[in-house]
Write a protein that holds these residues in place. Structure first.
Motif, mmCIF file in Angstrom:
data_model
loop_
_atom_site.group_PDB
_atom_site.id
_atom_site.type_symbol
_atom_site.label_atom_id
_atom_site.label_comp_id
_atom_site.label_asym_id
_atom_site.label_seq_id
_atom_site.Cartn_x
_atom_site.Cartn_y
_atom_site.Cartn_z
ATOM 1 N N ILE A 115 0.856 -1.182 0.000
ATOM 2 C CA ILE A 115 0.000 0.000 0.000
ATOM 3 C C ILE A 115 0.891 1.231 0.000
ATOM 4 O O ILE A 115 1.754 1.390 0.878
ATOM 5 C CB ILE A 115 -0.927 0.011 1.228
ATOM 6 C CG1 ILE A 115 -1.773 -1.266 1.266
ATOM 7 C CG2 ILE A 115 -1.818 1.246 1.225
ATOM 8 C CD1 ILE A 115 -2.618 -1.392 2.520
ATOM 9 N N LEU A 116 0.711 2.112 -0.970
ATOM 10 C CA LEU A 116 1.547 3.298 -1.129
ATOM 11 C C LEU A 116 0.890 4.469 -0.398
ATOM 12 O O LEU A 116 -0.227 4.871 -0.725
ATOM 13 C CB LEU A 116 1.723 3.623 -2.610
ATOM 14 C CG LEU A 116 2.200 2.445 -3.474
ATOM 15 C CD1 LEU A 116 2.229 2.830 -4.938
ATOM 16 C CD2 LEU A 116 3.569 1.962 -3.008
ATOM 17 N N LEU A 117 1.601 5.029 0.572
ATOM 18 C CA LEU A 117 1.033 6.036 1.459
ATOM 19 C C LEU A 117 1.294 7.462 0.974
ATOM 20 O O LEU A 117 2.327 7.744 0.360
ATOM 21 C CB LEU A 117 1.613 5.866 2.869
ATOM 22 C CG LEU A 117 1.454 4.486 3.512
ATOM 23 C CD1 LEU A 117 2.143 4.465 4.866
ATOM 24 C CD2 LEU A 117 -0.017 4.115 3.634
ATOM 25 N N ASP A 118 0.364 8.342 1.285
ATOM 26 C CA ASP A 118 0.552 9.765 1.024
ATOM 27 C C ASP A 118 1.682 10.275 1.915
ATOM 28 O O ASP A 118 1.685 10.048 3.127
ATOM 29 C CB ASP A 118 -0.753 10.519 1.320
ATOM 30 C CG ASP A 118 -0.605 12.019 1.135
ATOM 31 O OD1 ASP A 118 0.157 12.428 0.235
ATOM 32 O OD2 ASP A 118 -1.227 12.775 1.901
ATOM 33 N N GLU A 119 2.647 10.978 1.332
ATOM 34 C CA GLU A 119 3.816 11.397 2.100
ATOM 35 C C GLU A 119 3.477 12.453 3.151
ATOM 36 O O GLU A 119 4.211 12.615 4.131
ATOM 37 C CB GLU A 119 4.895 11.954 1.176
ATOM 38 C CG GLU A 119 4.497 13.200 0.406
ATOM 39 C CD GLU A 119 5.638 13.752 -0.428
ATOM 40 O OE1 GLU A 119 6.806 13.465 -0.085
ATOM 41 O OE2 GLU A 119 5.372 14.470 -1.407
ATOM 42 N N HIS A 120 2.374 13.165 2.989
ATOM 43 C CA HIS A 120 2.010 14.214 3.928
ATOM 44 C C HIS A 120 1.081 13.719 5.038
ATOM 45 O O HIS A 120 1.052 14.297 6.126
ATOM 46 C CB HIS A 120 1.350 15.377 3.186
ATOM 47 C CG HIS A 120 2.217 15.984 2.129
ATOM 48 N ND1 HIS A 120 3.394 16.633 2.419
ATOM 49 C CD2 HIS A 120 2.092 16.001 0.779
ATOM 50 C CE1 HIS A 120 3.956 17.045 1.293
ATOM 51 N NE2 HIS A 120 3.191 16.673 0.290
ATOM 52 N N ASN A 121 0.327 12.690 4.743
ATOM 53 C CA ASN A 121 -0.608 12.159 5.733
ATOM 54 C C ASN A 121 -0.734 10.655 5.522
ATOM 55 O O ASN A 121 -1.412 10.201 4.602
ATOM 56 C CB ASN A 121 -1.976 12.838 5.607
ATOM 57 C CG ASN A 121 -2.927 12.449 6.724
ATOM 58 O OD1 ASN A 121 -2.742 11.434 7.394
ATOM 59 N ND2 ASN A 121 -3.974 13.245 6.921
ATOM 60 N N ASN A 122 -0.064 9.884 6.375
ATOM 61 C CA ASN A 122 -0.032 8.430 6.218
ATOM 62 C C ASN A 122 -1.365 7.750 6.498
ATOM 63 O O ASN A 122 -1.477 6.534 6.349
ATOM 64 C CB ASN A 122 1.048 7.824 7.103
ATOM 65 C CG ASN A 122 2.445 8.050 6.560
ATOM 66 O OD1 ASN A 122 3.425 7.726 7.208
ATOM 67 N ND2 ASN A 122 2.545 8.613 5.342
ATOM 68 N N ASP A 123 -2.379 8.501 6.886
ATOM 69 C CA ASP A 123 -3.709 7.925 7.028
ATOM 70 C C ASP A 123 -4.327 7.640 5.663
ATOM 71 O O ASP A 123 -5.268 6.849 5.553
ATOM 72 C CB ASP A 123 -4.623 8.872 7.812
ATOM 73 C CG ASP A 123 -4.240 8.985 9.278
ATOM 74 O OD1 ASP A 123 -3.567 8.065 9.778
ATOM 75 O OD2 ASP A 123 -4.585 10.001 9.911
ATOM 76 N N TYR A 124 -3.793 8.292 4.617
ATOM 77 C CA TYR A 124 -4.331 8.154 3.262
ATOM 78 C C TYR A 124 -3.344 7.392 2.382
ATOM 79 O O TYR A 124 -2.135 7.414 2.609
ATOM 80 C CB TYR A 124 -4.598 9.525 2.646
ATOM 81 C CG TYR A 124 -5.730 10.283 3.314
ATOM 82 C CD1 TYR A 124 -7.017 10.227 2.804
ATOM 83 C CD2 TYR A 124 -5.499 11.047 4.456
ATOM 84 C CE1 TYR A 124 -8.064 10.921 3.409
ATOM 85 C CE2 TYR A 124 -6.530 11.736 5.078
ATOM 86 C CZ TYR A 124 -7.813 11.671 4.543
ATOM 87 O OH TYR A 124 -8.836 12.351 5.156
#
Length: 523
Positions: A115-124
């Motif tokens: 799962i590739l995470l958003d670098e600014h918000n790892n909840d997304y």
């Protein structure tokens, strides 16, 4: 009324054009008109993030490919906590490995998905890789729900296996297939459910047609104008106002640029079809004059040419605790045209006369590892590591103000955003007497020195030039009162480039009567 800016690039290293697009996007953001910045290639998340960081808001970005779906959004809305239970049911993973930018799902010890995470918000998250026996077979990309899926096969190059992209499927919001993108060896095709097949040029043409451009719309060509984009615009966007931004130099003498000579290929079609263009925008009066002369020399139509700087300063930056004594700063891509080697050699000579002098060099290597190694070796071979430092790529907005002098040895700067930021931070200036930005931001005896320059130094003996640059470095630090006057002079120049001033220029140009752009008659 809408403004469409073509285009945001994918697959290229960051450069000054990206920053200029960001400056303009920030200035135009509050206008009561729709402004869209268009990707004509499918953007991966890092490019969306890059332009977003530069100042282009995500809601102003438009992906041409997603325009053919009913899911146009590039915003992230998918949360990891909602996806994990679904993946558990489908994949039956037994182990989760959480990392900084991804989550690895394992089964029987092997990674089966990432799962590739958003670098600014790892909840997304923005994507999921799926593996079969360690080989990448599929990648899902998400915005508002699933946006598209990449399909891969294992191919070989020089007997080394790699995941080769062969198909991409785009989806509507309800999960139905919008169309497929098929990749051949040299071509690609776009296949729609009812059997319609487009080539890349045909897809661009259909996209331009669907924009339904009218005389109240404006097209801004903000990148090299390729024929596959210009032809559809000329055919189906002729009612809209067509503006071309001339970012880089349009003509190079031998030695000015290591990659170009004579007419800049980026603007070939803009010159060839200049009668179809309403206006060209350049950053300096000097560039406007030379552009007019070259268009006439090549017997091309001369459209309206408007001077609007490529960027603007939000505020003037002042040091909080004084500037570093005897400090120089350089900010640029570390490519050959910037001639960082000349700066290094000149600083070494100047340091030999005044051992307090030092320089911090900010910027990335632009992918040219050989040139970067050459620069690093130049410093180490001269035992100059203590006073010549490579600082890497950084946000330097509030860094210039800590230094006394900004120095450039670039062979030309069409505008020079770093030059503008430097004068806006009150640094004294040293640069070569070259077109165009140096003449704009370095005014001899007001805020610094222009060093006499001839292109013969590029391929010939440059020792005399290095001596002159070194002399100017030593001289600028020899008189503290004059140095302060130069710094004050830079602030005075910087006031002319405050964003509010540049924003008014764009408003007056794009919306001259504040009701609609303009229209023209066509033959």
């Amino acid at each position: 009324m809408a403004v469409y800016v073509f285009k945001l690039l994918v697959g290229y290293v960051p450069n000054g054009v990206d920053n200029a697009q960001g400056y303009r996007a920030r200035m135009l953001r509050d206008l009561p008109y729709s402004v869209k910045h268009v990707f004509t290639e499918v953007p991966v998340r890092k490019y969306i993030g890059r332009y977003n960081k530069n100042g282009v808001s995500t809601d102003q970005m438009m992906s041409m490919h997603q325009y053919f779906t009913d899911n146009h959004s590039l915003e992230l809305e998918e949360k990891v906590k909602n996806k994990l239970p679904e993946l558990k049911k489908v994949l039956h993973y037994t182990e989760i490995e959480r990392m900084k930018e991804e989550i690895r799902l394992r089964k029987d010890g092997s990674v089966i998905a990432t799962i590739l995470l958003d670098e600014h918000n790892n909840d997304y998250f923005y994507g999921i890789h799926y593996y079969n026996h360690g080989k990448l077979v599929r990648t899902e990309i998400y915005t508002k729900g699933i946006s598209y899926v990449n399909y891969y096969i294992t191919a070989y190059e020089n007997d080394i296996p790699y995941a080769k992209l062969v198909r991409r499927t785009f989806y509507n919001r309800d999960g139905s297939v919008a169309f497929d993108q098929i990749f051949g060896e040299k071509e690609e095709w776009y296949v729609f459910p009812k059997g319609k097949v487009y080539t890349k040029v045909q897809l661009i043409t259909e996209f331009i047609k669907r924009l339904n451009l009218s005389d109240s719309d404006t097209i801004v060509l903000d990148r090299p104008a390729i024929q596959e984009l210009l032809q559809p615009l000329f055919q189906f966007g002729r009612d809209a106002r067509l503006i071309v931004i001339i970012h880089s130099g349009h003509f190079f003498k031998n030695g000015e640029d290591p990659h170009s000579k004579y007419l800049n290929w980026e603007y070939y079609y803009c010159f060839k079809y200049s009668e179809m263009i309403d206006a060209m925008v350049v950053s300096t009066q000097e560039q406007k004059q030379e552009l007019m002369e070259k268009l006439q020399e090549y017997q091309c139509n001369v459209p309206d040419i408007v001077v609007i700087p490529a960027g603007g300063l939000d505020v003037l930056q002042y040091p909080e605790e004084g500037r570093y004594p005897y400090s120089l700063i350089s900010v640029s891509r570390l490519d050959k045209r910037k001639k960082i080697d000349w700066i290094i050699r000149a600083v070494i000579k100047a340091h030999g006369i005044n051992p307090h002098i030092f320089i911090d060099i900010y910027g990335h290597d632009d992918g040219d590892k050989d040139n970067m190694k050459y620069l690093e070796d130049l410093v180490s071979l001269n035992n100059a590591q203590s006073y010549i430092r490579f600082m890497g790529q950084a946000d330097v907005t509030e860094v210039y103000k800590n230094y006394e002098v900004y120095i450039s040895a670039s062979l030309w700067e069409t505008f020079g955003l770093s030059l503008m930021e430097a004068v806006g931070s009150g640094t004294a200036m040293i640069g070569l007497d070259v077109k165009y930005g140096n003449h704009l931001f370095i005014q001899p005896e007001k805020n610094g020195y222009l060093v006499d320059f001839d292109l013969c130094y590029v391929e010939g003996n440059d020792d005399a030039l290095i001596d002159r640059i070194a002399d100017r470095i030593v001289e600028i630090f020899s008189d503290k009162e004059k140095l302060k006057e130069f710094q004050h002079g830079s602030y005075e120049i910087g006031k002319q480039f405050l964003s509010e001033v540049i924003e008014e220029k764009w408003k007056a140009f794009l919306f001259p009567d504040n009701s609609k752009c303009c229209s023209r008659e066509h033959n």
